[in-house]
Design an enzyme around this catalytic site. Structure first.
Site, mmCIF file in Angstrom:
data_model
loop_
_atom_site.group_PDB
_atom_site.id
_atom_site.type_symbol
_atom_site.label_atom_id
_atom_site.label_comp_id
_atom_site.label_asym_id
_atom_site.label_seq_id
_atom_site.Cartn_x
_atom_site.Cartn_y
_atom_site.Cartn_z
ATOM 1 N N THR A 127 -38.102 89.696 -37.218
ATOM 2 C CA THR A 127 -37.582 90.073 -38.399
ATOM 3 C C THR A 127 -36.152 90.752 -38.255
ATOM 4 O O THR A 127 -35.719 91.160 -37.369
ATOM 5 C CB THR A 127 -38.407 91.321 -39.077
ATOM 6 O OG1 THR A 127 -37.703 91.979 -40.298
ATOM 7 C CG2 THR A 127 -38.855 92.293 -38.111
ATOM 8 N N ASP A 128 -35.234 90.761 -39.259
ATOM 9 C CA ASP A 128 -33.956 91.203 -39.285
ATOM 10 C C ASP A 128 -33.950 92.876 -39.138
ATOM 11 O O ASP A 128 -33.069 93.319 -38.848
ATOM 12 C CB ASP A 128 -33.065 90.597 -40.365
ATOM 13 C CG ASP A 128 -33.804 91.117 -41.673
ATOM 14 O OD1 ASP A 128 -34.492 91.619 -41.836
ATOM 15 O OD2 ASP A 128 -32.883 90.701 -42.625
ATOM 16 N N GLU A 129 -35.235 93.459 -39.489
ATOM 17 C CA GLU A 129 -35.208 94.752 -39.633
ATOM 18 C C GLU A 129 -35.182 95.468 -38.261
ATOM 19 O O GLU A 129 -34.643 96.573 -38.094
ATOM 20 C CB GLU A 129 -36.466 95.174 -40.305
ATOM 21 C CG GLU A 129 -36.669 94.818 -41.881
ATOM 22 C CD GLU A 129 -37.792 95.401 -42.713
ATOM 23 O OE1 GLU A 129 -37.868 96.678 -42.202
ATOM 24 O OE2 GLU A 129 -38.180 94.802 -43.307
ATOM 25 N N TYR A 138 -42.426 100.060 -38.500
ATOM 26 C CA TYR A 138 -42.935 98.656 -38.560
ATOM 27 C C TYR A 138 -41.528 98.068 -37.896
ATOM 28 O O TYR A 138 -41.959 97.086 -36.735
ATOM 29 C CB TYR A 138 -42.666 98.040 -40.079
ATOM 30 C CG TYR A 138 -42.492 96.683 -40.101
ATOM 31 C CD1 TYR A 138 -43.384 95.628 -39.420
ATOM 32 C CD2 TYR A 138 -41.227 96.030 -40.818
ATOM 33 C CE1 TYR A 138 -42.903 94.537 -39.653
ATOM 34 C CE2 TYR A 138 -41.096 94.870 -40.655
ATOM 35 C CZ TYR A 138 -41.729 93.994 -40.157
ATOM 36 O OH TYR A 138 -41.621 92.633 -40.159
ATOM 37 N N LYS A 197 -41.905 95.890 -34.355
ATOM 38 C CA LYS A 197 -41.273 94.214 -33.998
ATOM 39 C C LYS A 197 -40.257 94.356 -32.847
ATOM 40 O O LYS A 197 -40.196 93.296 -32.066
ATOM 41 C CB LYS A 197 -40.863 93.888 -35.548
ATOM 42 C CG LYS A 197 -41.978 93.530 -36.231
ATOM 43 C CD LYS A 197 -43.006 92.551 -35.911
ATOM 44 C CE LYS A 197 -42.298 91.212 -35.695
ATOM 45 N NZ LYS A 197 -43.209 90.170 -35.575
#
Length: 362
Positions: free
Chosen positions: A138-140, A164, A168
Site C-alpha cells: 500500500t501507499d500508506e 495498519y 505493511k
C-alpha cells in the site's frame, strides 16, 4: 494444475476485495489458481461464484500463518507464482485491534516467505528461474503528504502513521530482505486507494453508496478534505499481472490511478450519481445526508502516487478514469443487492455502530 510450467499461481487472500478481482482476471485469461483465504469477515467466497466448477480454480480455507498447510499447498500445486494479497487492511480496525494486524501482516508474511523460499530452493533450475513471489502492499507505508509535496515515489522514505501502515511497512521490509539476503525472486507493488466491485462496505466508497441508497446519514471524517489517489481495482489487477510478467527482480513498483480527490469530492460525486440513477422517493438531494464526524486518530492528510516508473519501465498506465470507474462501481452495487445483504451481517452492523454510531446519533 501440478507439474507444469504454465501460469499456476498460489494466491493468498484471493476471496477478498482486490484478491477476488485478481483471481477472476487470472483464471479467465492467464492460468490456474490455488486460492488460500482465511475467509474472515472480508473474505467472501460469493465473490468467486462465477468460477464454481471451473477446474482451474480451487478455493482453500486456511491461514497463511499455518506453515504446514502452506507447505502442503506448494507441494500439491507446484506454483510458478505466489501473489500475496492476504492482509488485514482497514485502518480503523487496526486502531481498535492492532494485534491482529501484526499477526497476519507481519507474522503471516514471514511464514509465507519461509515456506516459499524452501519450495523455491527445491526446484530444478528451469522452474527456479521462472518462479516469482509478488507482494501486494500500500501507499500508506510512506506516511502523509502536504498539499504541495511531490507524490510518493519508490524512493520515498517509509513513515507509517497507523498500526495498519506499520504492519505493511514491516512486511515490505521482510520481502526486500529475502531478496537481498537469499536471492529470493520477489517483486513488490505499492498501490493507492482501490475501489470497484466486491469491496466490503466498511470502506468509504461502498459505505457511502449503501447509506445513500437507504437515505441514511453519510459519515465523513473531519473536514472531508483528506486527499486520496483513487485506482479502479481492474486497473490494479492488470498492473500486478504486468509486474509479474515484466518486473525486475527485487524492485518495487508504485501503482496509482492518477486521480487525486478529496473525500468530500468523492462523497458528493456518489450522491450526484445516485440522484441520477436511483433518486430517493422524497426527491431529497443526497448531499443533504452528509454528516461530518470526529476525525480518526492519526488520519493522514494526503496520499498521492507517482506511477511513472511502472509506465516507463513496463509500459503500464491506468485505463479507467475516476468518473468512469465510479459510475461502473455505483451501478455494480445497484445491480447486486443480494451480495450486499449477504455481507452486511450482524458483525458488520456492530462494527459500523462502534465506529460511527454514537457520532451520527448526535
Amino acid at each position: 494444475m501440478a507439474g507444469t510450467l504454465d501460469n499456476v499461481a498460489l494466491i493468498t487472500g484471493g476471496a477478498g476485495f482486490i484478491g477476488s478481482n485478481f483471481v477472476l482476471q487470472w483464471v479467465k485469461g492467464h492460468g490456474s489458481a490455488a486460492n488460500l483465504d482465511l475467509q474472515t469477515y472480508a473474505g467472501n467466497p460469493a465473490n468467486l461464484l462465477e468460477l464454481d466448477g471451473n477446474p482451474r480454480h480451487t478455493l482453500i480455507q486456511g491461514d497463511i500463518c499455518d506453515r504446514d498447510l502452506v507447505r502442503s499447498l506448494l507441494c500439491k500445486y507446484e506454483p510458478r507464482f505466489i501473489v500475496h494479497f492476504a492482509a488485514e487492511s482497514h485502518v480503523d480496525r487496526s486502531i481498535a485491534s492492532p494485534g491482529e494486524f501484526i499477526r497476519t501482516n507481519v507474522q503471516g508474511t514471514f511464514s509465507l516467505l519461509e515456506e516459499a523460499k524452501a519450495y523455491w530452493l527445491s526446484l530444478d533450475q528451469t522452474r527456479k528461474a521462472e518462479f516469482r513471489f509478488l507482494h501486494v502492499s500500500t501507499d500508506e507505508v510512506y506516511g502523509t503528504l502536504g498539499p504541495n509535496d511531490p507524490a510518493f515515489s519508490e524512493t520515498t522514505p517509509y513513515a507509517p502513521n497507523s498500526p495498519y501502515a506499520a504492519s505493511k511497512a514491516s512486511s515490505d521490509h521482510l520481502v526486500r530482505a529475502y531478496f537481498h539476503t537469499y536471492g529470493f525472486p520477489v517483486l513488490t507493488t505499492n498501490c493507492s486507494n482501490n475501489y470497484g466491485p466486491f469491496q466490503f462496505p466498511e470502506k468509504l466508497i461502498p459505505l457511502i453508496i449503501l447509506n445513500a441508497l437507504e437515505g441514511k446519514p453519510l459519515p465523513v471524517y473531519g473536514d472531508g478534505m483528506n486527499v486520496r489517489d483513487w485506482l479502479y481495482v481492474g486497473d490494479h489487477c492488470s498492473a500486478i499481472r504486468t509486474v509479474l510478467e515484466k518486473g525486475r527482480l527485487g524492485e518495487t513498483y508504485n501503482i496509482g490511478g492518477n486521480s487525486e480527490k478529496t473525500n468530500i469530492q468523492v462523497v458528493k460525486t456518489i450522491c450526484a450519481l445516485l440522484d441520477e440513477l436511483r433518486p430517493l422517493p422524497s426527491g431529497t438531494p443526497r448531499e443533504s445526508l452528509i454528516r461530518f464526524v470526529e476525525d480518526r486518530p492519526g488520519h493522514d492528510r494526503r496520499y498521492a502516487i507517482d506511477a511513472e516508473k511502472i509506465k516507463r519501465e513496463l509500459g503500464w498506465q491506468p485505463s479507467v478514469s475516476f468518473e468512469q470507474g465510479l459510475r461502473q462501481t455505483v451501478q455494480w452495487y445497484l445491480d447486486n443487492s443480494e451480495w450486499i445483504e449477504n455481507v452486511r451481517t450482524g458483525a458488520y452492523r456492530e462494527w459500523i455502530h462502534h465506529n460511527y454510531g454514537e457520532q451520527l446519533a448526535q
